[in-house]
Write a protein that holds these residues in place. Sequence first.
Motif, PDB file in Angstrom:
ATOM      1  N   ASN A 211       3.652  -8.727  -5.417  1.00  0.00           N
ATOM      2  CA  ASN A 211       3.605  -7.253  -5.374  1.00  0.00           C
ATOM      3  C   ASN A 211       4.946  -6.677  -5.811  1.00  0.00           C
ATOM      4  O   ASN A 211       5.688  -6.081  -5.033  1.00  0.00           O
ATOM      5  CB  ASN A 211       3.308  -6.761  -3.946  1.00  0.00           C
ATOM      6  CG  ASN A 211       1.978  -7.246  -3.418  1.00  0.00           C
ATOM      7  OD1 ASN A 211       1.563  -8.364  -3.669  1.00  0.00           O
ATOM      8  ND2 ASN A 211       1.290  -6.399  -2.674  1.00  0.00           N
TER       9      ASN A 211
ATOM     10  N   CYS B 153      -5.846   1.709   1.424  1.00  0.00           N
ATOM     11  CA  CYS B 153      -4.731   1.870   0.484  1.00  0.00           C
ATOM     12  C   CYS B 153      -5.120   2.968  -0.507  1.00  0.00           C
ATOM     13  O   CYS B 153      -6.061   2.802  -1.288  1.00  0.00           O
ATOM     14  CB  CYS B 153      -4.468   0.550  -0.248  1.00  0.00           C
ATOM     15  SG  CYS B 153      -3.260   0.720  -1.576  1.00  0.00           S
TER      16      CYS B 153
ATOM     17  N   CYS C   5       4.860  -2.577   2.926  1.00  0.00           N
ATOM     18  CA  CYS C   5       3.648  -1.892   2.450  1.00  0.00           C
ATOM     19  C   CYS C   5       3.298  -0.799   3.446  1.00  0.00           C
ATOM     20  O   CYS C   5       3.154  -1.073   4.643  1.00  0.00           O
ATOM     21  CB  CYS C   5       2.514  -2.906   2.345  1.00  0.00           C
ATOM     22  SG  CYS C   5       0.873  -2.146   2.471  1.00  0.00           S
ATOM     23  N   HIS C   6       3.117   0.424   2.955  1.00  0.00           N
ATOM     24  CA  HIS C   6       2.869   1.559   3.860  1.00  0.00           C
ATOM     25  C   HIS C   6       1.538   1.437   4.590  1.00  0.00           C
ATOM     26  O   HIS C   6       1.363   2.016   5.648  1.00  0.00           O
ATOM     27  CB  HIS C   6       2.948   2.882   3.085  1.00  0.00           C
ATOM     28  CG  HIS C   6       1.756   3.151   2.214  1.00  0.00           C
ATOM     29  ND1 HIS C   6       1.387   2.341   1.155  1.00  0.00           N
ATOM     30  CD2 HIS C   6       0.820   4.123   2.265  1.00  0.00           C
ATOM     31  CE1 HIS C   6       0.302   2.831   0.590  1.00  0.00           C
ATOM     32  NE2 HIS C   6      -0.071   3.901   1.248  1.00  0.00           N
ATOM     33  N   VAL C   7       0.607   0.680   4.034  1.00  0.00           N
ATOM     34  CA  VAL C   7      -0.705   0.521   4.681  1.00  0.00           C
ATOM     35  C   VAL C   7      -0.575  -0.440   5.870  1.00  0.00           C
ATOM     36  O   VAL C   7      -0.949  -0.111   6.998  1.00  0.00           O
ATOM     37  CB  VAL C   7      -1.751  -0.033   3.675  1.00  0.00           C
ATOM     38  CG1 VAL C   7      -3.098  -0.236   4.349  1.00  0.00           C
ATOM     39  CG2 VAL C   7      -1.871   0.879   2.460  1.00  0.00           C
ATOM     40  N   HIS C   8      -0.012  -1.601   5.619  1.00  0.00           N
ATOM     41  CA  HIS C   8       0.082  -2.617   6.683  1.00  0.00           C
ATOM     42  C   HIS C   8       1.071  -2.236   7.781  1.00  0.00           C
ATOM     43  O   HIS C   8       0.937  -2.674   8.916  1.00  0.00           O
ATOM     44  CB  HIS C   8       0.421  -3.986   6.070  1.00  0.00           C
ATOM     45  CG  HIS C   8      -0.736  -4.565   5.313  1.00  0.00           C
ATOM     46  ND1 HIS C   8      -0.962  -4.288   3.990  1.00  0.00           N
ATOM     47  CD2 HIS C   8      -1.764  -5.352   5.720  1.00  0.00           C
ATOM     48  CE1 HIS C   8      -2.076  -4.899   3.603  1.00  0.00           C
ATOM     49  NE2 HIS C   8      -2.576  -5.547   4.626  1.00  0.00           N
TER      50      HIS C   8
ATOM     51  N   TYR D  50      -9.579  -5.455  -1.964  1.00  0.00           N
ATOM     52  CA  TYR D  50      -9.326  -4.127  -1.400  1.00  0.00           C
ATOM     53  C   TYR D  50     -10.035  -3.015  -2.175  1.00  0.00           C
ATOM     54  O   TYR D  50      -9.859  -1.835  -1.850  1.00  0.00           O
ATOM     55  CB  TYR D  50      -7.819  -3.820  -1.395  1.00  0.00           C
ATOM     56  CG  TYR D  50      -6.981  -4.631  -0.433  1.00  0.00           C
ATOM     57  CD1 TYR D  50      -7.553  -5.353   0.598  1.00  0.00           C
ATOM     58  CD2 TYR D  50      -5.599  -4.644  -0.539  1.00  0.00           C
ATOM     59  CE1 TYR D  50      -6.766  -6.092   1.477  1.00  0.00           C
ATOM     60  CE2 TYR D  50      -4.807  -5.365   0.339  1.00  0.00           C
ATOM     61  CZ  TYR D  50      -5.394  -6.093   1.339  1.00  0.00           C
ATOM     62  OH  TYR D  50      -4.619  -6.809   2.212  1.00  0.00           O
TER      63      TYR D  50
ATOM     64  N   TYR E 170      -3.763   3.872  -3.135  1.00  0.00           N
ATOM     65  CA  TYR E 170      -3.649   3.454  -4.542  1.00  0.00           C
ATOM     66  C   TYR E 170      -4.914   2.704  -4.979  1.00  0.00           C
ATOM     67  O   TYR E 170      -5.478   2.971  -6.039  1.00  0.00           O
ATOM     68  CB  TYR E 170      -2.430   2.550  -4.730  1.00  0.00           C
ATOM     69  CG  TYR E 170      -1.123   3.228  -4.430  1.00  0.00           C
ATOM     70  CD1 TYR E 170      -0.632   4.219  -5.283  1.00  0.00           C
ATOM     71  CD2 TYR E 170      -0.376   2.884  -3.315  1.00  0.00           C
ATOM     72  CE1 TYR E 170       0.577   4.842  -5.017  1.00  0.00           C
ATOM     73  CE2 TYR E 170       0.829   3.502  -3.044  1.00  0.00           C
ATOM     74  CZ  TYR E 170       1.298   4.477  -3.899  1.00  0.00           C
ATOM     75  OH  TYR E 170       2.490   5.084  -3.629  1.00  0.00           O
ATOM     76  N   MET E 171      -5.337   1.762  -4.160  1.00  0.00           N
ATOM     77  CA  MET E 171      -6.548   0.989  -4.485  1.00  0.00           C
ATOM     78  C   MET E 171      -7.750   1.937  -4.630  1.00  0.00           C
ATOM     79  O   MET E 171      -8.615   1.732  -5.473  1.00  0.00           O
ATOM     80  CB  MET E 171      -6.837  -0.029  -3.377  1.00  0.00           C
ATOM     81  CG  MET E 171      -5.864  -1.193  -3.348  1.00  0.00           C
ATOM     82  SD  MET E 171      -6.324  -2.442  -4.575  1.00  0.00           S
ATOM     83  CE  MET E 171      -5.075  -3.691  -4.299  1.00  0.00           C
TER      84      MET E 171
ATOM     85  N   GLU F  79       1.496  -9.023   5.854  1.00  0.00           N
ATOM     86  CA  GLU F  79       2.279  -7.831   5.495  1.00  0.00           C
ATOM     87  C   GLU F  79       2.442  -6.902   6.704  1.00  0.00           C
ATOM     88  O   GLU F  79       3.161  -5.902   6.632  1.00  0.00           O
ATOM     89  CB  GLU F  79       1.614  -7.068   4.345  1.00  0.00           C
ATOM     90  CG  GLU F  79       1.752  -7.753   3.003  1.00  0.00           C
ATOM     91  CD  GLU F  79       0.987  -7.042   1.897  1.00  0.00           C
ATOM     92  OE1 GLU F  79       0.751  -5.836   1.989  1.00  0.00           O
ATOM     93  OE2 GLU F  79       0.603  -7.726   0.921  1.00  0.00           O
TER      94      GLU F  79
ATOM     95  N   CYS G  17       1.834   0.733  -6.016  1.00  0.00           N
ATOM     96  CA  CYS G  17       1.904  -0.063  -4.786  1.00  0.00           C
ATOM     97  C   CYS G  17       3.201   0.317  -4.082  1.00  0.00           C
ATOM     98  O   CYS G  17       4.280   0.206  -4.681  1.00  0.00           O
ATOM     99  CB  CYS G  17       1.882  -1.541  -5.150  1.00  0.00           C
ATOM    100  SG  CYS G  17       2.277  -2.634  -3.777  1.00  0.00           S
ATOM    101  N   SER G  18       3.111   0.749  -2.838  1.00  0.00           N
ATOM    102  CA  SER G  18       4.317   1.187  -2.124  1.00  0.00           C
ATOM    103  C   SER G  18       5.291   0.030  -1.935  1.00  0.00           C
ATOM    104  O   SER G  18       6.507   0.218  -1.889  1.00  0.00           O
ATOM    105  CB  SER G  18       3.955   1.806  -0.771  1.00  0.00           C
ATOM    106  OG  SER G  18       3.233   0.889   0.011  1.00  0.00           O
ATOM    107  N   LEU G  19       4.744  -1.174  -1.828  1.00  0.00           N
ATOM    108  CA  LEU G  19       5.603  -2.353  -1.643  1.00  0.00           C
ATOM    109  C   LEU G  19       6.396  -2.634  -2.929  1.00  0.00           C
ATOM    110  O   LEU G  19       7.605  -2.859  -2.889  1.00  0.00           O
ATOM    111  CB  LEU G  19       4.722  -3.539  -1.241  1.00  0.00           C
ATOM    112  CG  LEU G  19       5.386  -4.868  -0.938  1.00  0.00           C
ATOM    113  CD1 LEU G  19       6.539  -4.720   0.033  1.00  0.00           C
ATOM    114  CD2 LEU G  19       4.344  -5.835  -0.376  1.00  0.00           C
TER     115      LEU G  19
ATOM    116  N   VAL H 149      -4.403  -2.832  -8.365  1.00  0.00           N
ATOM    117  CA  VAL H 149      -3.283  -1.925  -8.625  1.00  0.00           C
ATOM    118  C   VAL H 149      -2.474  -2.419  -9.827  1.00  0.00           C
ATOM    119  O   VAL H 149      -2.711  -3.515 -10.348  1.00  0.00           O
ATOM    120  CB  VAL H 149      -2.407  -1.746  -7.367  1.00  0.00           C
ATOM    121  CG1 VAL H 149      -3.167  -0.964  -6.297  1.00  0.00           C
ATOM    122  CG2 VAL H 149      -1.916  -3.074  -6.823  1.00  0.00           C
TER     123      VAL H 149
HETATM  124 FE1  SF4 Z   1       0.481  -2.307  -2.245  1.00  0.00          FE
HETATM  125 FE2  SF4 Z   1      -1.753  -1.113  -1.372  1.00  0.00          FE
HETATM  126 FE3  SF4 Z   1      -1.484  -3.821  -1.232  1.00  0.00          FE
HETATM  127 FE4  SF4 Z   1      -0.034  -2.204   0.338  1.00  0.00          FE
HETATM  128  S1  SF4 Z   1      -2.249  -2.447   0.345  1.00  0.00           S
HETATM  129  S2  SF4 Z   1       0.702  -3.981  -0.771  1.00  0.00           S
HETATM  130  S3  SF4 Z   1       0.365  -0.446  -1.028  1.00  0.00           S
HETATM  131  S4  SF4 Z   1      -1.570  -2.539  -3.077  1.00  0.00           S
END
Ligand code: SF4
Length: 314
Positions: free
Chosen positions: A114, A266, A172-175, A26, A268-269, A200, A86-88, A61
Amino acid sequence: MEKEFLISEINRLKKEKNAIIMAHYYQDGDIQDIADFVGDSLALAQWAAKTDADIIMLCGVHFMGETAKILSPNKKVLVPDMAAGCSLADSCPADEFEKFIKEHPGHKVISYVNTTAAVKALTDVVVTSTNAKQIVDSFPKDEKIIFGPDKNLGNYINSITGRNMVLWNGACHVHEKFSVRKVLDLKKEYPDAQVLVHPECKDVIVRLADKVGSTAGLLKYAIASDCKRFLVATESGILHEMQKSAPDKVFIPIPPEDSTCACNNCSYMRLNTLEKVYEVLKNESPEVEVSDELREKAVKPILKMLEISAKLGL
Ligand code: SF4
Ligand code: 13P
């Protein structure tokens, strides 16, 4: 700073300090391209456990750096940006998870990688999206299991294993941002395309998939498939390696529902940059730290995961 300068300085520092750079799929393409290893969460843990480098620069992350430090406590583990969370992992505070475990006596605890080290310390075995099914399958059929923190991955594993694991309500807020509407719109536009989905994602998205898998699993599938076009429902960083590994194929990122931009990133990434990799490697700081007390507890479920994965040839 110029990109070429940064790349040559990072390469010089790597040699000088006996450092290796590992990157998750990512990460931005520039970071993946300077890394010695690029992989999914499982591969990063496996490499971190066996490297003989003195310094591990983990481009991903924070929980990935923490896992590397737990597995290689005598090495210096660096991450480009300590704020890359990581939101998760954040959706599962250790004190609340401990309470949840107490509310379900007699259950084994399986945690997705995660998570924080404190959550891993409460866990019997850690899994990633590459090995979750096989590790769940390795438990007796009647074993009572808590699975955390990702309810979507947990739901998916329940559905393919016939289990009824108790799920922690994290995501996970992205997925979670993928929508049926955007997938169907793209399917209409590209009817020949296959849909690749990370577990996810919500089950409504999973149900639209031609292939559900971890980043490494989706990549492997796309390379081997006869299909020439893919719609990708995971963080868009993976498209870099997909396109590199299968240059004759077309990979289209599925955008998030609430946005006009084409990719689902993401945040964070994306905090990690080549410049930060250079600065952090040069200064050997900030370093990921895990206390000995926490490490002693958190390492057990991670080693168990690596042991089962090795037996299964994963
Ligand atoms: Fe965490 Fe980002 Fe992976 Fe989602 S995409 S699980 S927020 S590191
Ligand atoms: P994998 O690397 O297991 O595919 O997981 C993706 C992810 O969310 C990492 O944060």
